[in-house]
Design a protein around this motif. Structure first.
Motif, PDB file in Angstrom:
ATOM      1  N   ASP B 338       0.814  -1.205   0.000  1.00  0.00           N
ATOM      2  CA  ASP B 338       0.000   0.000   0.000  1.00  0.00           C
ATOM      3  C   ASP B 338       0.849   1.256   0.000  1.00  0.00           C
ATOM      4  OD1 ASP B 338      -2.599  -1.322   2.157  1.00  0.00           O
ATOM      5  OD2 ASP B 338      -2.346  -1.361  -0.004  1.00  0.00           O
ATOM      6  N   GLU B 339       2.067   1.102   0.508  1.00  0.00           N
ATOM      7  CA  GLU B 339       2.926   2.284   0.677  1.00  0.00           C
ATOM      8  C   GLU B 339       3.097   3.069  -0.595  1.00  0.00           C
ATOM      9  OE1 GLU B 339       2.901   2.836   4.164  1.00  0.00           O
ATOM     10  OE2 GLU B 339       4.197   4.189   3.028  1.00  0.00           O
ATOM     11  N   GLU B 340       3.247   2.310  -1.680  1.00  0.00           N
ATOM     12  CA  GLU B 340       3.493   2.967  -2.967  1.00  0.00           C
ATOM     13  C   GLU B 340       2.315   3.851  -3.344  1.00  0.00           C
ATOM     14  OE1 GLU B 340       3.173   1.736  -6.790  1.00  0.00           O
ATOM     15  OE2 GLU B 340       4.075   3.738  -6.860  1.00  0.00           O
ATOM     16  N   ILE B 341       1.119   3.319  -3.148  1.00  0.00           N
ATOM     17  CA  ILE B 341      -0.077   4.094  -3.472  1.00  0.00           C
ATOM     18  C   ILE B 341      -0.172   5.307  -2.560  1.00  0.00           C
ATOM     19  CG2 ILE B 341      -2.575   4.009  -3.683  1.00  0.00           C
ATOM     20  CD1 ILE B 341      -1.664   2.061  -5.544  1.00  0.00           C
ATOM     21  N   PHE B 342       0.152   5.126  -1.286  1.00  0.00           N
ATOM     22  CA  PHE B 342       0.079   6.243  -0.345  1.00  0.00           C
ATOM     23  C   PHE B 342       1.058   7.337  -0.730  1.00  0.00           C
ATOM     24  CE2 PHE B 342      -3.134   4.511   1.852  1.00  0.00           C
ATOM     25  CZ  PHE B 342      -2.857   3.498   2.764  1.00  0.00           C
ATOM     26  N   ASN B 343       2.224   6.930  -1.212  1.00  0.00           N
ATOM     27  CA  ASN B 343       3.186   7.949  -1.648  1.00  0.00           C
ATOM     28  C   ASN B 343       2.621   8.756  -2.805  1.00  0.00           C
ATOM     29  OD1 ASN B 343       5.138   7.349   0.214  1.00  0.00           O
ATOM     30  ND2 ASN B 343       6.175   5.851  -1.077  1.00  0.00           N
ATOM     31  N   ARG B 344       1.944   8.034  -3.721  1.00  0.00           N
ATOM     32  CA  ARG B 344       1.358   8.748  -4.843  1.00  0.00           C
ATOM     33  C   ARG B 344       0.262   9.702  -4.367  1.00  0.00           C
ATOM     34  NH1 ARG B 344      -0.002   4.404  -9.459  1.00  0.00           N
ATOM     35  NH2 ARG B 344       1.071   2.755  -8.336  1.00  0.00           N
ATOM     36  N   ILE B 345      -0.528   9.247  -3.410  1.00  0.00           N
ATOM     37  CA  ILE B 345      -1.588  10.101  -2.866  1.00  0.00           C
ATOM     38  C   ILE B 345      -0.978  11.337  -2.225  1.00  0.00           C
ATOM     39  CG2 ILE B 345      -3.346  10.269  -1.073  1.00  0.00           C
ATOM     40  CD1 ILE B 345      -4.023   7.373  -1.564  1.00  0.00           C
ATOM     41  N   ARG B 346       0.067  11.093  -1.441  1.00  0.00           N
ATOM     42  CA  ARG B 346       0.735  12.205  -0.753  1.00  0.00           C
ATOM     43  C   ARG B 346       1.173  13.264  -1.746  1.00  0.00           C
ATOM     44  NH1 ARG B 346       4.485   9.188   2.180  1.00  0.00           N
ATOM     45  NH2 ARG B 346       3.072   8.662   3.859  1.00  0.00           N
ATOM     46  N   ALA B 347       1.739  12.809  -2.863  1.00  0.00           N
ATOM     47  CA  ALA B 347       2.222  13.759  -3.871  1.00  0.00           C
ATOM     48  C   ALA B 347       1.070  14.540  -4.462  1.00  0.00           C
ATOM     49  CB  ALA B 347       2.980  13.008  -4.962  1.00  0.00           C
ATOM     50  N   TRP B 423      -5.225  31.298   2.115  1.00  0.00           N
ATOM     51  CA  TRP B 423      -4.649  30.593   3.263  1.00  0.00           C
ATOM     52  C   TRP B 423      -3.928  29.304   2.892  1.00  0.00           C
ATOM     53  CZ3 TRP B 423      -6.160  25.884   5.635  1.00  0.00           C
ATOM     54  CH2 TRP B 423      -5.411  25.590   6.791  1.00  0.00           C
ATOM     55  N   PRO B 424      -4.564  28.436   2.100  1.00  0.00           N
ATOM     56  CA  PRO B 424      -3.864  27.183   1.824  1.00  0.00           C
ATOM     57  C   PRO B 424      -2.498  27.415   1.178  1.00  0.00           C
ATOM     58  CG  PRO B 424      -6.110  27.038   1.108  1.00  0.00           C
ATOM     59  CD  PRO B 424      -5.863  28.460   1.473  1.00  0.00           C
ATOM     60  N   LEU B 425      -2.401  28.412   0.318  1.00  0.00           N
ATOM     61  CA  LEU B 425      -1.119  28.650  -0.337  1.00  0.00           C
ATOM     62  C   LEU B 425      -0.094  29.158   0.656  1.00  0.00           C
ATOM     63  CD1 LEU B 425      -2.440  30.237  -3.619  1.00  0.00           C
ATOM     64  CD2 LEU B 425      -1.671  27.917  -3.228  1.00  0.00           C
ATOM     65  N   MET B 426      -0.558  29.955   1.623  1.00  0.00           N
ATOM     66  CA  MET B 426       0.390  30.411   2.629  1.00  0.00           C
ATOM     67  C   MET B 426       0.852  29.234   3.459  1.00  0.00           C
ATOM     68  SD  MET B 426      -1.898  33.525   3.483  1.00  0.00           S
ATOM     69  CE  MET B 426      -1.223  34.944   4.205  1.00  0.00           C
ATOM     70  N   VAL B 427      -0.067  28.332   3.699  1.00  0.00           N
ATOM     71  CA  VAL B 427       0.308  27.119   4.404  1.00  0.00           C
ATOM     72  C   VAL B 427       1.428  26.425   3.654  1.00  0.00           C
ATOM     73  CG1 VAL B 427      -0.464  24.767   4.824  1.00  0.00           C
ATOM     74  CG2 VAL B 427      -1.845  26.679   5.580  1.00  0.00           C
ATOM     75  N   GLU B 428       1.254  26.345   2.350  1.00  0.00           N
ATOM     76  CA  GLU B 428       2.252  25.651   1.566  1.00  0.00           C
ATOM     77  C   GLU B 428       3.610  26.295   1.756  1.00  0.00           C
ATOM     78  OE1 GLU B 428       2.594  23.942  -2.931  1.00  0.00           O
ATOM     79  OE2 GLU B 428       1.950  25.991  -2.655  1.00  0.00           O
ATOM     80  N   GLN B 429       3.620  27.623   1.719  1.00  0.00           N
ATOM     81  CA  GLN B 429       4.903  28.284   1.886  1.00  0.00           C
ATOM     82  C   GLN B 429       5.450  28.062   3.283  1.00  0.00           C
ATOM     83  OE1 GLN B 429       3.844  32.276   0.887  1.00  0.00           O
ATOM     84  NE2 GLN B 429       3.198  31.605  -1.130  1.00  0.00           N
ATOM     85  N   LYS B 430       4.572  28.195   4.258  1.00  0.00           N
ATOM     86  CA  LYS B 430       5.061  28.124   5.634  1.00  0.00           C
ATOM     87  C   LYS B 430       5.548  26.736   5.969  1.00  0.00           C
ATOM     88  CE  LYS B 430       3.259  28.811  10.373  1.00  0.00           C
ATOM     89  NZ  LYS B 430       3.900  27.744  11.045  1.00  0.00           N
ATOM     90  N   TRP B 431       4.812  25.743   5.603  1.00  0.00           N
ATOM     91  CA  TRP B 431       5.108  24.433   6.126  1.00  0.00           C
ATOM     92  C   TRP B 431       5.851  23.519   5.180  1.00  0.00           C
ATOM     93  CZ3 TRP B 431      -0.380  25.006   8.108  1.00  0.00           C
ATOM     94  CH2 TRP B 431      -0.348  25.504   9.421  1.00  0.00           C
ATOM     95  N   TRP B 432       5.916  23.892   3.910  1.00  0.00           N
ATOM     96  CA  TRP B 432       6.586  22.973   3.027  1.00  0.00           C
ATOM     97  C   TRP B 432       7.772  23.569   2.320  1.00  0.00           C
ATOM     98  CZ3 TRP B 432       1.005  22.060   2.021  1.00  0.00           C
ATOM     99  CH2 TRP B 432       0.548  21.040   2.847  1.00  0.00           C
ATOM    100  N   ARG B 433       8.246  24.639   2.770  1.00  0.00           N
ATOM    101  CA  ARG B 433       9.476  25.166   2.211  1.00  0.00           C
ATOM    102  C   ARG B 433      10.566  24.160   2.547  1.00  0.00           C
ATOM    103  NH1 ARG B 433       9.810  31.277   2.963  1.00  0.00           N
ATOM    104  NH2 ARG B 433       8.237  31.163   1.373  1.00  0.00           N
ATOM    105  N   GLY B 434      11.237  23.702   1.602  1.00  0.00           N
ATOM    106  CA  GLY B 434      12.260  22.716   1.876  1.00  0.00           C
ATOM    107  C   GLY B 434      11.740  21.309   1.850  1.00  0.00           C
ATOM    108  N   GLY B 435      10.569  21.148   1.340  1.00  0.00           N
ATOM    109  CA  GLY B 435      10.253  19.833   0.822  1.00  0.00           C
ATOM    110  C   GLY B 435       9.562  18.811   1.667  1.00  0.00           C
ATOM    111  N   GLY B 436       8.587  19.189   2.402  1.00  0.00           N
ATOM    112  CA  GLY B 436       7.628  18.128   2.694  1.00  0.00           C
ATOM    113  C   GLY B 436       7.619  17.610   4.095  1.00  0.00           C
ATOM    114  N   GLN B 437       6.417  17.646   4.605  1.00  0.00           N
ATOM    115  CA  GLN B 437       6.172  16.952   5.854  1.00  0.00           C
ATOM    116  C   GLN B 437       5.165  15.879   5.531  1.00  0.00           C
ATOM    117  OE1 GLN B 437       4.968  20.398   8.258  1.00  0.00           O
ATOM    118  NE2 GLN B 437       6.538  19.827   9.681  1.00  0.00           N
ATOM    119  N   SER B 438       5.292  14.784   6.185  1.00  0.00           N
ATOM    120  CA  SER B 438       4.336  13.709   5.880  1.00  0.00           C
ATOM    121  C   SER B 438       3.229  13.701   6.904  1.00  0.00           C
ATOM    122  CB  SER B 438       5.054  12.387   5.865  1.00  0.00           C
ATOM    123  OG  SER B 438       5.709  12.206   7.099  1.00  0.00           O
TER     124      SER B 438
END
Lengths: 179, 438
Positions: B338-347, B423-438
């Motif tokens: 399932d992990e592979e599918i979850f990774n795709r979902i995450r992306a 807001w969601p875009l600011m979230v993206e900047q705030k929390w995903w600068r540098g590539g990703g939280q799971s």
């Protein structure tokens, strides 16, 4: 947003899942915690003491993202506050909820402080005066919900700090302080 | 116990079913069978308590191991062509009480002549089995296979075996004539009795195919004249074609009490192709339809299918049945993760469009490349792992990436502006600068 006046809404108020009751346990816990804090905070700043579940409570809907809390969700969050001791149901049907953004003990402390600040240690005052008299202006007691005030006074009465007695008119009680 | 060096071993599929030769059809399967070889009254080897499969070409024996055991499976493959003599079983009072047995004289791989004794314990239709053995041996199905491989002779009017060769127009006409005569005879023989029909089944299939081609080409040329007879016979032909399917269906009759065991192995084999096409996971209902469609006759019931799939975990097959929380049941490869599918979902949910509006099951199906019904299951599964959270509204049932763990409660305030969809875009900047939280 105008309805919310000067209240600064938290960022996540625009996160659509915030308005859907989450089934997953950990997610739900976090969601409930956020809602509890927001409700209490809002009520404190806006001096709201009672929330009616079927009313148009502004926090329960966000027209910007077109989402609103279901009745079930509202009950869940308010019940959580009740369990925390920060709220009480006013009726069995869970339609109205009394919000204690100060706990009763805290209100009692505020009353005591009020008495000391105004040198009322041995005086008599009506309940109405406590919550809307000149002395109360600028304090948190001003406009406090009557039910809450009565509860605080009763608590103090049990501690022997005051005595409540019936006044001349039917619904105006008086308090004799003996702080 | 003794080792089997006299006969070749039989190969199995990954699900434990025997690999059949071209044109080989399974006739009967018996369990709890011993196979013994004697040479001049001395025992050469003895294989105990295994599975015996009689086919049109061979006698196959397998050691019965239902679960993956440490010992490698033993097997023996005795071509019917190597049987030189079948001894008639002696009927005596004793034979009523002992287990059934039959003896053959066989030529082994090292050209020795040995006597094979097959002992069958337990209840079995012995006369039926004997009949099948004789039929298969006499049927000599392996020979017709050989003849089709014979290369054509070339040159001269007379062929190498003395028959007149087909040359010129006369030759073509003669060939046509002969072909029709054989077809006609074949049809007559086939429909004489059901047994004959079964053995001729393969020929019938080829005949039907040829007719179908003819019908199809015929209809395309004759555009004006379409009489009702033609249409009727065409439909009949189509119906009949649909009813021809897997050449050796595992049926309750041929397998007896082992029906579910062999069914589950055949099912496991069948399922591999559809699984691949569906991306590793397929709905149980879809398999039910596909499998029965392929079988044509001898359909299996939903219960049989459920039973077979549930038994998979007890046997060494590469597929498994999986039940989701919602009750949906699917078949997937054991190796599926399932992990592979979850990774795709995450992306997918981190893309700006999904941050703003979330994804629905159908969005996921398209972008991740899985079936829509499966997509919903995966999204729900991802939600229960804390990867996603749900949003139910008049817009439908959608999923967003789960940001609840990242929210630091009311400390994070923001003055709301009119266009608060930022807001969601600011979230993206705030929390995903540098590539990703799971």
């Amino acid at each position: 947003m105008q309805k919310l006046g000067d209240y600064k809404l938290p960022q996540f108020f625009n996160y659509p899942p915030y308005f859907t009751l989450q089934p997953v346990r950990d997610t739900r816990e976090k969601q409930v915690q956020l809602w509890k804090e927001m409700i209490v905070d809002y009520c404190r700043t806006q001096k709201i003491f009672v929330i009616g579940l079927e009313d148009d409570f502004p926090l329960f809907s966000n027209p910007v993202i077109q989402r609103f809390l279901s009745h079930e969700a509202r009950e869940v969050f308010l019940s959580a506050l009740v369990s925390d001791g920060r709220a009480e149901w006013l009726d069995k049907g869970h339609r109205k909820c009394l919000i204690l953004w100060h706990r009763i003990q805290d209100w009692a402390e505020i009353v005591l402080q009020f008495v000391k600040d105004n040198g009322l240690e041995d005086s008599v005052m009506t309940v109405e005066e406590i919550r809307s008299g000149i002395e109360s202006r600028g304090t948190e007691l001003h406009g406090v919900d009557r039910t809450i005030l009565m509860r605080a006074l009763k608590l103090l009465e049990n501690k022997g700090k005051l005595a409540i007695f019936k006044g001349t008119s039917a619904d105006d009680e008086g308090v004799k302080f003996s702080v | 116990m003794g080792n089997n060096r006299l006969f070749e071993t039989a190969t199995l599929t990954s699900s434990g079913r025997p690999v059949f030769l071209p044109n080989e059809v399974e006739c009967q399967l018996l369990s709890n069978v011993d196979l013994e070889a004697e040479e001049e009254s001395s025992s050469l080897f003895s294989l105990q308590s295994g599975l015996l499969i009689l086919t049109t070409h061979r006698l196959l024996w397998f050691s019965s191991s239902s679960s993956s055991s440490a010992a490698p499976p033993v097997s023996a493959s005795i071509p019917l062509a190597s049987i030189t003599h079948i001894f008639s079983p002696k009927k005596s009072i004793k034979s009523i009480f002992t287990s059934h047995r039959i003896r053959f004289q066989v030529t082994a791989t090292d050209s020795r002549s040995v006597v094979i004794k097959v002992v069958v314990r337990g209840k079995v239709d012995w006369d039926g089995f004997l009949g099948n053995v004789w039929d298969c041996w006499r049927g000599r199905a392996w020979e017709s296979f050989d003849t089709s491989e014979r290369p054509c002779a070339s040159g001269g009017l007379y062929g190498t075996d003395g028959s007149v060769r087909m040359v010129g127009v006369a030759g073509i006409l003669r060939k046509e004539q002969e072909m029709w005569e054989t077809t006609d005879k074949s049809l007559q023989d086939a429909f004489q009795d059901l047994n004959a029909l079964m053995s001729k089944a393969k020929e019938m299939v080829m005949l039907a195919e040829k007719m179908r081609q003819k019908l199809l080409s015929g209809s395309s040329t004759q555009t004006s004249s379409t009489n009702e007879d033609e249409i009727g016979s065409k439909e009949e032909m189509h119906d009949w074609l649909l009813s021809v399917g897997i050449v050796s269906p595992v049926t309750k009759e041929s397998v007896g009490a082992l029906y579910h065991q062999q069914l589950l192995r055949q099912l496991a084999d069948f399922v591999r192709n559809p699984l691949e096409r569906a991306g590793g996971m397929i709905n149980l209902i879809d398999i039910y339809c596909l499998f029965n469609r392929a079988r044509g006759t001898e359909l299996i019931s939903p219960d049989d299918l459920m039973q077979a799939c549930s038994l998979w975990q007890k046997f060494d097959v590469p597929v498994m049945l999986r039940k989701f929380d919602s009750g949906v049941m699917v078949i997937q490869n054991k190796s599926h993760s399932d992990e592979e599918i979850f990774n795709r979902i995450r992306a997918v949910v981190k893309k700006s469009e999904a941050l703003r509006a979330g994804i629905s099951a159908s969005d996921a199906a398209i972008t991740i490349g899985i079936a829509p019904a499966m997509a919903k299951e995966y999204l729900l599964s991802a939600e229960s792992k804390g990867l996603l959270c749900r949003d139910i509204s008049p817009d439908g049932f959608r999923f967003y990436i789960n940001l609840f763990p990242n929210i630091d409660s009311l400390d994070v305030y923001l003055e709301m502006r009119a266009s608060s969809k930022k807001w969601p875009l600011m979230v993206e900047q705030k929390w995903w600068r540098g590539g990703g939280q799971s």
